[in-house]
Write a protein that holds these residues in place. Structure first.
Motif, PDB file in Angstrom:
ATOM      1  N   GLY A 341       3.730  28.905  26.934  1.00 47.05           N
ATOM      2  CA  GLY A 341       4.767  28.506  25.989  1.00 47.05           C
ATOM      3  C   GLY A 341       4.475  27.169  25.344  1.00 47.05           C
ATOM      4  N   THR A 342       4.023  26.213  26.137  1.00 42.47           N
ATOM      5  CA  THR A 342       3.742  24.874  25.601  1.00 42.47           C
ATOM      6  C   THR A 342       2.496  24.873  24.727  1.00 42.47           C
ATOM      7  OG1 THR A 342       4.741  23.925  27.590  1.00 42.47           O
ATOM      8  CG2 THR A 342       3.400  22.467  26.217  1.00 42.47           C
ATOM      9  N   LEU A 343       1.403  25.474  25.222  1.00 42.84           N
ATOM     10  CA  LEU A 343       0.150  25.464  24.453  1.00 42.84           C
ATOM     11  C   LEU A 343       0.275  26.289  23.176  1.00 42.84           C
ATOM     12  CD1 LEU A 343      -2.420  25.858  27.378  1.00 42.84           C
ATOM     13  CD2 LEU A 343      -1.880  23.786  26.078  1.00 42.84           C
ATOM     14  N   GLY A 344       0.996  27.400  23.230  1.00 42.60           N
ATOM     15  CA  GLY A 344       1.172  28.194  22.022  1.00 42.60           C
ATOM     16  C   GLY A 344       1.924  27.454  20.940  1.00 42.60           C
ATOM     17  N   TYR A 345       2.946  26.710  21.326  1.00 42.75           N
ATOM     18  CA  TYR A 345       3.697  25.927  20.333  1.00 42.75           C
ATOM     19  C   TYR A 345       2.869  24.757  19.820  1.00 42.75           C
ATOM     20  CZ  TYR A 345       7.490  23.202  18.254  1.00 42.75           C
ATOM     21  OH  TYR A 345       8.277  22.494  17.391  1.00 42.75           O
ATOM     22  N   LEU A 346       2.067  24.139  20.690  1.00 45.53           N
ATOM     23  CA  LEU A 346       1.194  23.061  20.238  1.00 45.53           C
ATOM     24  C   LEU A 346       0.168  23.565  19.228  1.00 45.53           C
ATOM     25  CD1 LEU A 346       0.468  21.147  23.584  1.00 45.53           C
ATOM     26  CD2 LEU A 346       1.839  20.335  21.652  1.00 45.53           C
ATOM     27  N   ARG A 347      -0.317  24.778  19.414  1.00 44.60           N
ATOM     28  CA  ARG A 347      -1.360  25.302  18.534  1.00 44.60           C
ATOM     29  C   ARG A 347      -0.821  25.719  17.178  1.00 44.60           C
ATOM     30  NH1 ARG A 347      -4.248  26.859  15.235  1.00 44.60           N
ATOM     31  NH2 ARG A 347      -6.246  27.981  15.430  1.00 44.60           N
ATOM     32  N   PHE A 348       0.292  26.415  17.138  1.00 35.10           N
ATOM     33  CA  PHE A 348       0.772  26.987  15.886  1.00 35.10           C
ATOM     34  C   PHE A 348       1.963  26.248  15.294  1.00 35.10           C
ATOM     35  CE2 PHE A 348      -1.196  30.540  18.234  1.00 35.10           C
ATOM     36  CZ  PHE A 348      -2.185  30.864  17.323  1.00 35.10           C
ATOM     37  N   GLY A 349       2.607  25.396  16.064  1.00 39.69           N
ATOM     38  CA  GLY A 349       3.682  24.575  15.517  1.00 39.69           C
ATOM     39  C   GLY A 349       4.842  25.380  14.964  1.00 39.69           C
ATOM     40  N   ALA A 350       5.310  24.964  13.792  1.00 40.09           N
ATOM     41  CA  ALA A 350       6.478  25.607  13.190  1.00 40.09           C
ATOM     42  C   ALA A 350       6.190  27.030  12.718  1.00 40.09           C
ATOM     43  CB  ALA A 350       6.983  24.766  12.019  1.00 40.09           C
ATOM     44  N   SER A 351       4.926  27.395  12.603  1.00 36.27           N
ATOM     45  CA  SER A 351       4.577  28.736  12.130  1.00 36.27           C
ATOM     46  C   SER A 351       4.508  29.769  13.244  1.00 36.27           C
ATOM     47  CB  SER A 351       3.232  28.699  11.395  1.00 36.27           C
ATOM     48  OG  SER A 351       2.190  28.276  12.272  1.00 36.27           O
ATOM     49  N   ILE A 352       4.883  29.399  14.464  1.00 32.93           N
ATOM     50  CA  ILE A 352       4.839  30.338  15.574  1.00 32.93           C
ATOM     51  C   ILE A 352       5.796  31.497  15.315  1.00 32.93           C
ATOM     52  CG2 ILE A 352       6.604  29.116  16.901  1.00 32.93           C
ATOM     53  CD1 ILE A 352       3.520  30.909  18.330  1.00 32.93           C
ATOM     54  N   ARG A 353       5.385  32.680  15.650  1.00 35.26           N
ATOM     55  CA  ARG A 353       6.190  33.870  15.375  1.00 35.26           C
ATOM     56  C   ARG A 353       6.797  34.424  16.660  1.00 35.26           C
ATOM     57  NH1 ARG A 353       2.432  37.379  11.348  1.00 35.26           N
ATOM     58  NH2 ARG A 353       4.408  38.526  11.073  1.00 35.26           N
ATOM     59  N   ALA A 354       7.527  35.536  16.533  1.00 36.98           N
ATOM     60  CA  ALA A 354       8.271  36.071  17.681  1.00 36.98           C
ATOM     61  C   ALA A 354       7.350  36.400  18.851  1.00 36.98           C
ATOM     62  CB  ALA A 354       9.059  37.307  17.261  1.00 36.98           C
ATOM     63  N   SER A 355       6.158  36.870  18.581  1.00 41.89           N
ATOM     64  CA  SER A 355       5.153  37.101  19.600  1.00 41.89           C
ATOM     65  C   SER A 355       3.887  36.364  19.195  1.00 41.89           C
ATOM     66  CB  SER A 355       4.853  38.596  19.769  1.00 41.89           C
ATOM     67  OG  SER A 355       3.816  38.794  20.710  1.00 41.89           O
ATOM     68  N   ILE A 356       3.288  35.660  20.131  1.00 41.02           N
ATOM     69  CA  ILE A 356       2.122  34.864  19.793  1.00 41.02           C
ATOM     70  C   ILE A 356       0.953  35.718  19.327  1.00 41.02           C
ATOM     71  CG2 ILE A 356       1.176  34.853  22.126  1.00 41.02           C
ATOM     72  CD1 ILE A 356       0.373  31.937  21.676  1.00 41.02           C
ATOM     73  N   THR A 357       0.944  36.989  19.674  1.00 41.25           N
ATOM     74  CA  THR A 357      -0.114  37.881  19.213  1.00 41.25           C
ATOM     75  C   THR A 357      -0.075  38.062  17.704  1.00 41.25           C
ATOM     76  OG1 THR A 357       1.304  39.782  19.683  1.00 41.25           O
ATOM     77  CG2 THR A 357      -0.228  39.109  21.403  1.00 41.25           C
ATOM     78  N   LEU A 358       1.092  37.885  17.083  1.00 38.04           N
ATOM     79  CA  LEU A 358       1.188  38.004  15.627  1.00 38.04           C
ATOM     80  C   LEU A 358       0.535  36.843  14.908  1.00 38.04           C
ATOM     81  CD1 LEU A 358       4.879  39.259  15.379  1.00 38.04           C
ATOM     82  CD2 LEU A 358       2.789  40.627  15.308  1.00 38.04           C
ATOM     83  N   ASN A 359       0.310  35.723  15.602  1.00 35.10           N
ATOM     84  CA  ASN A 359      -0.385  34.575  15.016  1.00 35.10           C
ATOM     85  C   ASN A 359      -1.895  34.653  15.178  1.00 35.10           C
ATOM     86  OD1 ASN A 359       2.465  33.304  15.999  1.00 35.10           O
ATOM     87  ND2 ASN A 359       1.718  32.266  14.173  1.00 35.10           N
ATOM     88  N   LEU A 360      -2.369  35.613  15.949  1.00 30.16           N
ATOM     89  CA  LEU A 360      -3.809  35.740  16.137  1.00 30.16           C
ATOM     90  C   LEU A 360      -4.414  36.512  14.971  1.00 30.16           C
ATOM     91  CD1 LEU A 360      -3.871  36.729  19.929  1.00 30.16           C
ATOM     92  CD2 LEU A 360      -4.118  34.444  18.919  1.00 30.16           C
ATOM     93  N   PRO A 361      -5.701  36.280  14.667  1.00 28.68           N
ATOM     94  CA  PRO A 361      -6.347  37.044  13.594  1.00 28.68           C
ATOM     95  C   PRO A 361      -6.466  38.509  13.946  1.00 28.68           C
ATOM     96  CG  PRO A 361      -7.968  35.723  14.789  1.00 28.68           C
ATOM     97  CD  PRO A 361      -6.617  35.292  15.269  1.00 28.68           C
TER      98      PRO A 361
END
Length: 363
Positions: A341-361
């Motif tokens: 939870g912490t590292l995912g928010y640090l990486r994507f910031g305000a653009s984080i989506r409902a599932s972190i998999t949606l932010n992956l390429p």
């Protein structure tokens, strides 16, 4: 004077000695197989409530509210699960799709308040699980039951209530708990089915060459793909066959494979996260109070494993090991929740989506 004849073992014989007759009763041997199948031993048991003290003045429970090893004498099943198999089931029962939504939960709470709140919720979850197990042990001893489930624990607890209305309507506690257990598990499983179908659809679409433009993380559909509902329907036969496996020892291999798959995906997600963490100085330490309730919705969904606590404890070969399994398993789960939870928010910031998999390429 001739010595009186000693009775042989297994015989019934009366030996006169003055005016007193001694009767030699037959030996009563109990096979070890019979003893191993008993799950409850009740010698010298006294029913002490959680607020009373034992005759020697010591509290009736052990460390952190669990029954002391000398007071807890319930046997497990001879073909029950080992502590390792129980730990595998416990970790799998707690880690699910809710883990992938925790970066958004941290965003709704703040980069400092979010991890602290997850830690507090993890401690509260373990504490509540411990109380549940303690109550189950108490009612097993009190009512001479081999085990109790959630409905039994609530019903027996209401029967011991000082309020007369609750005692007379204790059976409704069983019905209410059963209803909400079915409701929550049904909701969790529906989310799992949709998640599996959507990810399977993405994998098949990428394999058929129906997605491209990976660098901009956009998807262009070149050929029509099967609807997600058809993917859910295609998974149904395998899920139905899996339900028919009722022995947790046989299910341990499936839980192990699921844990390995989850671990592999977490390693890949963390590798992508660590490749480019931006400066976190612009992230809010504490988010607004309007979004903080959204944090609890996601976090409570992630801590979903209380429904598997009593079934796992009841099926253990040695139930006295369950407190240690509970602490170790929930510590692993809480650490994974806070870190992702912490590292995912640090990486994507305000653009984080409902599932972190949606932010992956996509590829």
């Amino acid at each position: 004077m001739a010595e009186p004849k000693k009775p042989q073992a297994g015989s019934t014989e009366v030996t006169p000695v003055g005016s007193i007759e001694l009767v030699a009763l037959p030996d009563r041997t109990v096979s070890t197989d019979t003893m191993s199948t008993r799950r409850l031993r009740s010698e010298d048991y006294n029913d002490y409530s959680s607020t009373e003290a034992t005759p020697d003045g010591s509290p009736p429970e052990g460390i952190n509210g669990f029954a002391a090893p000398s007071a807890y004498q319930r046997f497990g099943e001879s073909n029950g699960t080992t502590w390792l198999q129980t730990l595998i089931h416990l970790v799998k029962g707690n880690i699910g799709t809710g883990l992938l939504g925790l970066p958004l939960a941290v965003k709704n709470a703040g980069i400092v308040l979010g991890p602290l709140s997850l830690l507090v919720m993890g401690i509260a979850a373990v504490h509540c699980m411990g109380i549940l197990v303690k109550c189950a042990h108490h009612f097993c001893n009190k009512y001479q039951r081999p085990f109790v489930d959630y409905g039994d624990a609530v019903m027996y607890g209401l029967e011991a209530s000082p309020i007369a209305w609750l005692r007379t309507h204790a059976i409704w506690g069983r019905y209410v708990v059963g209803f909400f257990l079915i409701l929550t598990q049904l909701g969790f499983c529906c989310v799992y089915f949709v998640f599996l179908a959507d990810n399977l659809k993405q994998v098949i679409s990428a394999a058929n060459g129906t997605t491209n433009d990976c660098h901009s993380n956009k998807t262009t559909v070149l050929t029509p793909t099967m609807d997600s509902r058809l993917f859910i329907l295609s998974l149904l036969p395998f899920l139905v066959l899996l339900v028919y496996i009722q022995n947790l020892k046989f299910l341990a291999i499936f839980s192990m494979l699921a844990n390995l798959a989850m671990l592999s995906s977490l390693l890949m997600i963390n590798w992508y996260i660590f490749t480019g963490i931006p400066d976190p100085s612009n992230l809010p330490l504490v988010a607004g109070w309007k979004t903080y309730p959204l944090f609890f919705g996601t976090a409570i969904f992630a801590f979903e494993g209380i429904g598997v606590v009593l079934p796992l404890e009841n099926k253990m070969k040695n139930p006295r090991q369950f407190p240690v399994v509970l602490y170790v398993g929930m510590a692993i789960v809480t650490i994974l929740y806070i870190s992702l939870g912490t590292l995912g928010y640090l990486r994507f910031g305000a653009s984080i989506r409902a599932s972190i998999t949606l932010n992956l390429p996509d590829c």
